[in-house]
Design a protein around this motif. Structure first.
Motif, PDB file in Angstrom:
ATOM      1  N   GLY A  17       0.819  -1.219   0.000  1.00 43.45           N
ATOM      2  CA  GLY A  17       0.000   0.000   0.000  1.00 43.45           C
ATOM      3  C   GLY A  17       0.846   1.259   0.000  1.00 43.45           C
ATOM      4  N   GLY A  19       2.812   4.416   0.970  1.00 42.51           N
ATOM      5  CA  GLY A  19       3.580   4.897   2.124  1.00 42.51           C
ATOM      6  C   GLY A  19       4.067   3.829   3.086  1.00 42.51           C
ATOM      7  N   GLY A  21       6.747   2.081   2.706  1.00 36.16           N
ATOM      8  CA  GLY A  21       8.213   2.101   2.748  1.00 36.16           C
ATOM      9  C   GLY A  21       8.872   1.309   1.623  1.00 36.16           C
ATOM     10  N   ALA A  24      11.839   3.370   0.333  1.00 37.64           N
ATOM     11  CA  ALA A  24      12.846   3.392   1.402  1.00 37.64           C
ATOM     12  C   ALA A  24      13.562   2.041   1.476  1.00 37.64           C
ATOM     13  N   PHE A  34      19.207   5.602   4.727  1.00 42.15           N
ATOM     14  CA  PHE A  34      17.798   5.961   4.897  1.00 42.15           C
ATOM     15  C   PHE A  34      17.733   7.479   4.862  1.00 42.15           C
ATOM     16  N   TYR A  38      11.069  10.407   0.069  1.00 39.23           N
ATOM     17  CA  TYR A  38      11.346   9.784  -1.226  1.00 39.23           C
ATOM     18  C   TYR A  38      10.359  10.262  -2.275  1.00 39.23           C
ATOM     19  N   SER A  65       4.277   2.095  -7.741  1.00 44.03           N
ATOM     20  CA  SER A  65       3.320   2.758  -6.843  1.00 44.03           C
ATOM     21  C   SER A  65       1.953   2.775  -7.489  1.00 44.03           C
ATOM     22  N   LYS A 130       8.318  -0.636   9.656  1.00 42.36           N
ATOM     23  CA  LYS A 130       8.166   0.440  10.659  1.00 42.36           C
ATOM     24  C   LYS A 130       8.051  -0.126  12.075  1.00 42.36           C
ATOM     25  N   ASP A 132      10.040   0.239  14.313  1.00 36.19           N
ATOM     26  CA  ASP A 132      10.520   1.254  15.275  1.00 36.19           C
ATOM     27  C   ASP A 132       9.344   2.000  15.898  1.00 36.19           C
ATOM     28  N   SER A 160      12.614  -2.648  10.499  1.00 33.69           N
ATOM     29  CA  SER A 160      12.468  -1.200  10.418  1.00 33.69           C
ATOM     30  C   SER A 160      13.503  -0.719   9.416  1.00 33.69           C
ATOM     31  N   ALA A 162      13.969   2.224   8.625  1.00 32.59           N
ATOM     32  CA  ALA A 162      14.554   3.444   9.177  1.00 32.59           C
ATOM     33  C   ALA A 162      15.704   3.137  10.134  1.00 32.59           C
TER      34      ALA A 162
HETATM   35  N1  LIG Z   1       9.273   5.425  11.136  1.00 30.49           N
HETATM   36  C1  LIG Z   1       9.539   4.848   9.979  1.00 30.49           C
HETATM   37  N2  LIG Z   1       9.250   5.471   8.833  1.00 30.49           N
HETATM   38  C2  LIG Z   1       9.547   4.842   7.670  1.00 30.49           C
HETATM   39  C3  LIG Z   1      10.136   3.554   7.629  1.00 30.49           C
HETATM   40  N3  LIG Z   1      10.269   3.196   6.335  1.00 30.49           N
HETATM   41  C4  LIG Z   1       9.799   4.218   5.603  1.00 30.49           C
HETATM   42  N4  LIG Z   1       9.363   5.208   6.398  1.00 30.49           N
HETATM   43  C5  LIG Z   1       8.760   6.500   5.996  1.00 30.49           C
HETATM   44  O1  LIG Z   1       7.499   6.267   5.404  1.00 30.49           O
HETATM   45  C6  LIG Z   1       7.243   7.229   4.397  1.00 30.49           C
HETATM   46  C7  LIG Z   1       6.885   6.535   3.087  1.00 30.49           C
HETATM   47  O2  LIG Z   1       8.012   5.842   2.619  1.00 30.49           O
HETATM   48  P1  LIG Z   1       8.185   5.465   1.082  1.00 30.49           P
HETATM   49  O3  LIG Z   1       9.409   4.659   0.951  1.00 30.49           O
HETATM   50  O4  LIG Z   1       8.029   6.667   0.229  1.00 30.49           O
HETATM   51  O5  LIG Z   1       6.874   4.532   0.902  1.00 30.49           O
HETATM   52  P2  LIG Z   1       6.309   3.916  -0.465  1.00 30.49           P
HETATM   53  O6  LIG Z   1       5.680   2.626  -0.111  1.00 30.49           O
HETATM   54  O7  LIG Z   1       7.377   3.887  -1.504  1.00 30.49           O
HETATM   55  O8  LIG Z   1       5.221   5.001  -0.834  1.00 30.49           O
HETATM   56  P3  LIG Z   1       4.442   5.189  -2.257  1.00 30.49           P
HETATM   57  O9  LIG Z   1       5.466   5.154  -3.343  1.00 30.49           O
HETATM   58  O10 LIG Z   1       3.779   6.530  -2.125  1.00 30.49           O
HETATM   59  O11 LIG Z   1       3.456   4.090  -2.331  1.00 30.49           O
HETATM   60  C8  LIG Z   1       8.509   8.095   4.277  1.00 30.49           C
HETATM   61  O12 LIG Z   1       8.298   9.280   5.001  1.00 30.49           O
HETATM   62  C9  LIG Z   1       9.577   7.247   4.949  1.00 30.49           C
HETATM   63  O13 LIG Z   1      10.579   8.039   5.544  1.00 30.49           O
HETATM   64  C10 LIG Z   1      10.437   2.908   8.886  1.00 30.49           C
HETATM   65  O14 LIG Z   1      10.944   1.792   8.970  1.00 30.49           O
HETATM   66  N5  LIG Z   1      10.099   3.601  10.011  1.00 30.49           N
END
Ligand SMILES: Nc1nc2c(ncn2[C@@H]2O[C@H](COP(=O)(O)OP(=O)(O)OP(=O)(O)O)[C@@H](O)[C@H]2O)c(=O)[nH]1
Length: 214
Positions: A17, A19, A21, A24, A34, A38, A65, A130, A132, A160, A162
């Motif tokens: 889904g 956001g 990660g 990331a 990290f 992104y 995405s 996530k 963390d 995590s 991050a």
């Molecule tokens: N706290 C925390 N935040 C994280 C972690 N991994 C990613 N994020 C945050 O989550 C947000 C979304 O991360 P993305 O990597 O853009 O997620 P995505 O799945 O690629 O998102 P879309 O491309 O929009 O679908 C960013 O602000 C990241 O910094 C984690 O392990 N812990």
């Protein structure tokens, strides 16, 4: 059956889904870093050279995405292995695991492409990201996700992105070993007739030799 039997350039697809990660995760694997924010671009292919079990390989990681049918179909057929991510702080992303799992199975089993034969049982993992944030209140519990992963018959990793690059590496290495094992299985099942032919041939030679001796 799988159309690619060479492990030199395995292809990994990231699903999940919004956001959760995915970007990331891919960036962490490729750069070990990290960076926090992104680009939410439609799709990005990351390529990374690595040594796995003493083999020098290039890994392609596709970050998409989009839940558009045609995008999912093409990428699911492109992949040798799939990682489905969810965020433990986002119940919507957890609920979507069933959907992605079903989509992968469907497109591997149903196709009109007679030229390529796709592996039905593509290696697939679930990643709870996530971790963390697990003490921050409303999250998906380990017990609840364990139950779902048992039902889907998928191995789950809790990481995590991050916090550290270790979880990401562990997930990718585990998937790569499964991809390699599957490719070897298919390759050896295709080689099977030859040892049999050899055995029959040897038996014939032995029989004709022993015939001459008698
Ligand atoms: N706290 C925390 N935040 C994280 C972690 N991994 C990613 N994020 C945050 O989550 C947000 C979304 O991360 P993305 O990597 O853009 O997620 P995505 O799945 O690629 O998102 P879309 O491309 O929009 O679908 C960013 O602000 C990241 O910094 C984690 O392990 N812990």
């Amino acid at each position: 059956m799988c159309q690619r039997l060479k492990f030199t350039r395995p292809k990994i697809l990231l699903l999940g889904g919004e956001g959760v990660g995915k970007t990331a995760f891919a960036v962490r694997y490729v750069t070990k870093r990290f960076i926090g924010e992104y680009d939410a671009s439609k799709e990005t292919l990351y390529s990374h050279r690595s040594i796995i079990d003493k083999e020098d390989i290039t890994i392609d990681i596709m970050d998409i995405s989009s839940d558009e049918e045609v995008v999912l179909e093409n990428h699911v057929r492109w992949a040798d292995g799939v990682i489905i991510l969810y965020s433990i702080t986002d119940r919507g992303s957890f609920t979507k695991l069933d959907f992605y799992h079903a989509v992968v199975q469907y497109y591997r089993r149903h196709h009109d492409d007679n030229e390529h034969a796709y592996s039905d049982n593509i290696p697939m993992l679930i990643v709870a990201n996530k971790m963390d944030l697990c003490y921050t209140g409303k999250t998906i519990s380990t017990e609840e996700s364990d139950q779902l992963c048992r039902r889907l018959n998928c191995r789950k990793f809790e990481i995590s992105v991050a916090d550290s690059p270790d979880g990401v590496s562990e997930v990718v290495d585990y998937l790569l070993r499964n991809i390699k094992r599957d490719m070897q299985k298919v390759a050896s099942s295709r080689r099977l007739p030859f040892p049999n032919v050899k055995r029959v041939f040897k038996r014939k030679v032995y029989r004709s030799k022993s015939d001459t001796l008698q």
